[in-house]
Design a protein around this motif. Structure first.
Motif, PDB file in Angstrom:
ATOM      1  N   ASP A   1     -10.958  16.134   4.094  1.00  0.00           N
ATOM      2  CA  ASP A   1     -12.264  15.572   4.088  1.00  0.00           C
ATOM      3  C   ASP A   1     -13.456  16.526   3.305  1.00  0.00           C
ATOM      4  N   ARG A   2     -12.523  17.954   3.245  1.00  0.00           N
ATOM      5  CA  ARG A   2     -13.803  18.802   2.453  1.00  0.00           C
ATOM      6  C   ARG A   2     -14.187  18.995   3.376  1.00  0.00           C
ATOM      7  N   ASN A   3     -14.581  19.336   4.832  1.00  0.00           N
ATOM      8  CA  ASN A   3     -14.653  20.457   5.674  1.00  0.00           C
ATOM      9  C   ASN A   3     -14.083  21.689   6.085  1.00  0.00           C
ATOM     10  N   ASP A   4     -13.140  21.838   5.140  1.00  0.00           N
ATOM     11  CA  ASP A   4     -11.918  23.329   5.007  1.00  0.00           C
ATOM     12  C   ASP A   4     -11.215  23.566   3.674  1.00  0.00           C
ATOM     13  N   ILE A   5     -11.927  24.621   3.785  1.00  0.00           N
ATOM     14  CA  ILE A   5     -10.677  25.325   1.585  1.00  0.00           C
ATOM     15  C   ILE A   5      -9.728  26.192   2.267  1.00  0.00           C
ATOM     16  N   LYS A   6      -8.997  26.655   1.795  1.00  0.00           N
ATOM     17  CA  LYS A   6      -7.622  27.673   1.424  1.00  0.00           C
ATOM     18  C   LYS A   6      -7.937  28.348   0.225  1.00  0.00           C
ATOM     19  N   ALA A   7      -7.104  28.971  -0.289  1.00  0.00           N
ATOM     20  CA  ALA A   7      -6.812  29.951  -0.889  1.00  0.00           C
ATOM     21  C   ALA A   7      -5.743  29.331  -1.524  1.00  0.00           C
ATOM     22  N   SER A   8      -5.688  29.497  -3.154  1.00  0.00           N
ATOM     23  CA  SER A   8      -4.582  28.366  -3.489  1.00  0.00           C
ATOM     24  C   SER A   8      -4.132  29.027  -4.844  1.00  0.00           C
ATOM     25  N   PRO A   9      -2.877  29.355  -5.359  1.00  0.00           N
ATOM     26  CA  PRO A   9      -2.179  29.964  -6.293  1.00  0.00           C
ATOM     27  C   PRO A   9      -2.941  28.895  -8.016  1.00  0.00           C
ATOM     28  N   PHE A  10      -2.846  30.375  -8.513  1.00  0.00           N
ATOM     29  CA  PHE A  10      -3.691  30.221  -9.795  1.00  0.00           C
ATOM     30  C   PHE A  10      -2.489  28.819 -10.747  1.00  0.00           C
ATOM     31  N   PRO A  11      -2.095  28.079 -10.955  1.00  0.00           N
ATOM     32  CA  PRO A  11      -1.157  27.527 -11.903  1.00  0.00           C
ATOM     33  C   PRO A  11      -0.493  27.786 -13.099  1.00  0.00           C
ATOM     34  N   ASP A  12       0.575  28.244 -13.715  1.00  0.00           N
ATOM     35  CA  ASP A  12       1.043  28.983 -14.098  1.00  0.00           C
ATOM     36  C   ASP A  12       0.614  28.537 -16.204  1.00  0.00           C
ATOM     37  N   GLU A  13      -0.087  27.119 -16.449  1.00  0.00           N
ATOM     38  CA  GLU A  13      -1.047  27.271 -17.358  1.00  0.00           C
ATOM     39  C   GLU A  13      -2.030  27.608 -17.637  1.00  0.00           C
ATOM     40  N   MET A  14      -2.958  27.971 -16.098  1.00  0.00           N
ATOM     41  CA  MET A  14      -4.202  28.184 -15.999  1.00  0.00           C
ATOM     42  C   MET A  14      -3.802  29.914 -15.590  1.00  0.00           C
ATOM     43  N   ARG A  15      -2.666  30.953 -15.273  1.00  0.00           N
ATOM     44  CA  ARG A  15      -2.648  32.178 -15.869  1.00  0.00           C
ATOM     45  C   ARG A  15      -2.538  32.787 -16.784  1.00  0.00           C
ATOM     46  N   THR A  16      -1.171  31.967 -18.095  1.00  0.00           N
ATOM     47  CA  THR A  16      -1.143  32.644 -19.239  1.00  0.00           C
ATOM     48  C   THR A  16      -2.439  32.475 -19.523  1.00  0.00           C
ATOM     49  N   LYS A  17      -3.485  31.237 -19.686  1.00  0.00           N
ATOM     50  CA  LYS A  17      -4.851  31.687 -20.716  1.00  0.00           C
ATOM     51  C   LYS A  17      -5.279  32.106 -19.683  1.00  0.00           C
ATOM     52  N   LEU A  18      -5.601  32.869 -18.395  1.00  0.00           N
ATOM     53  CA  LEU A  18      -6.639  34.399 -18.123  1.00  0.00           C
ATOM     54  C   LEU A  18      -5.840  35.225 -18.399  1.00  0.00           C
ATOM     55  N   GLU A  19      -4.553  35.184 -18.756  1.00  0.00           N
ATOM     56  CA  GLU A  19      -4.152  36.735 -19.240  1.00  0.00           C
ATOM     57  C   GLU A  19      -4.251  36.715 -20.107  1.00  0.00           C
ATOM     58  N   ARG A  20      -4.849  36.319 -20.911  1.00  0.00           N
ATOM     59  CA  ARG A  20      -5.766  36.576 -22.313  1.00  0.00           C
ATOM     60  C   ARG A  20      -6.691  37.648 -22.627  1.00  0.00           C
TER      61      ARG A  20
END
Length: 145
Positions: free
Chosen positions: A118-137
């Motif tokens: 219901d979008r009334n709360d948020i929580k930290a969520s790990p970067f997916p592997d594919e995203m992490r690989t792109k970020l590492e560049r």
């Protein structure tokens, strides 16, 4: 600046105050623009889709204003990852004038989050592997601001 994401931005009338220099909140909008461009162009995660499942809010921001920018100036904006955690990253940025002088520099901490149904709360969520690989560049760990 190897490994940095780089964009140019022209200072427009909408950015300046009565003195003809960039009004400081406009720099924060320019920073947000490069974050959006980074997500779109470097990570293939355009903001038009990113908030369907989560987000990337700013949790810390440090800025040093070094030199005024004026109407018509073209700034080169640099953005890179200084530290990559499981669900957060600290990124450096700097905006340079055409002569190479620094207009502003700083760092911003961003956290990947998921929303509940219901979008009334948020929580930290790990970067997916594919995203992490792109970020590492884009990691430049020892770069000052």
């Amino acid at each position: 600046m190897e490994n940095a994401f780089i964009k140019k931005e022209k200072v427009r009338f909408q950015h300046v105050d009565y003195a003809g220099i960039v009004f400081y909140p406009r720099f924060l909008e320019m920073l947000n623009n490069i974050v959006e461009d980074f997500y779109d162009e470097a990570l293939n995660m355009p903001f038009k889709n990113i908030h369907k499942t989560g987000g990337i809010p700013t949790v810390d921001l440090k800025v040093q204003f070094k030199k005024a920018a004026r109407l018509g100036d073209e700034l080169t904006k640099y953005f890179w990852v200084k530290k990559l955690g499981s669900s957060s990253m600290t990124c450096g940025f700097k905006f340079e004038h055409e002569d190479g002088s620094i207009c502003l520099e700083g760092e911003v901490s961003l956290v990947r989050v998921d929303f509940n149904a219901d979008r009334n709360d948020i929580k930290a969520s790990p970067f997916p592997d594919e995203m992490r690989t792109k970020l590492e560049r884009y990691v430049i760990p020892d770069m000052r601001f």
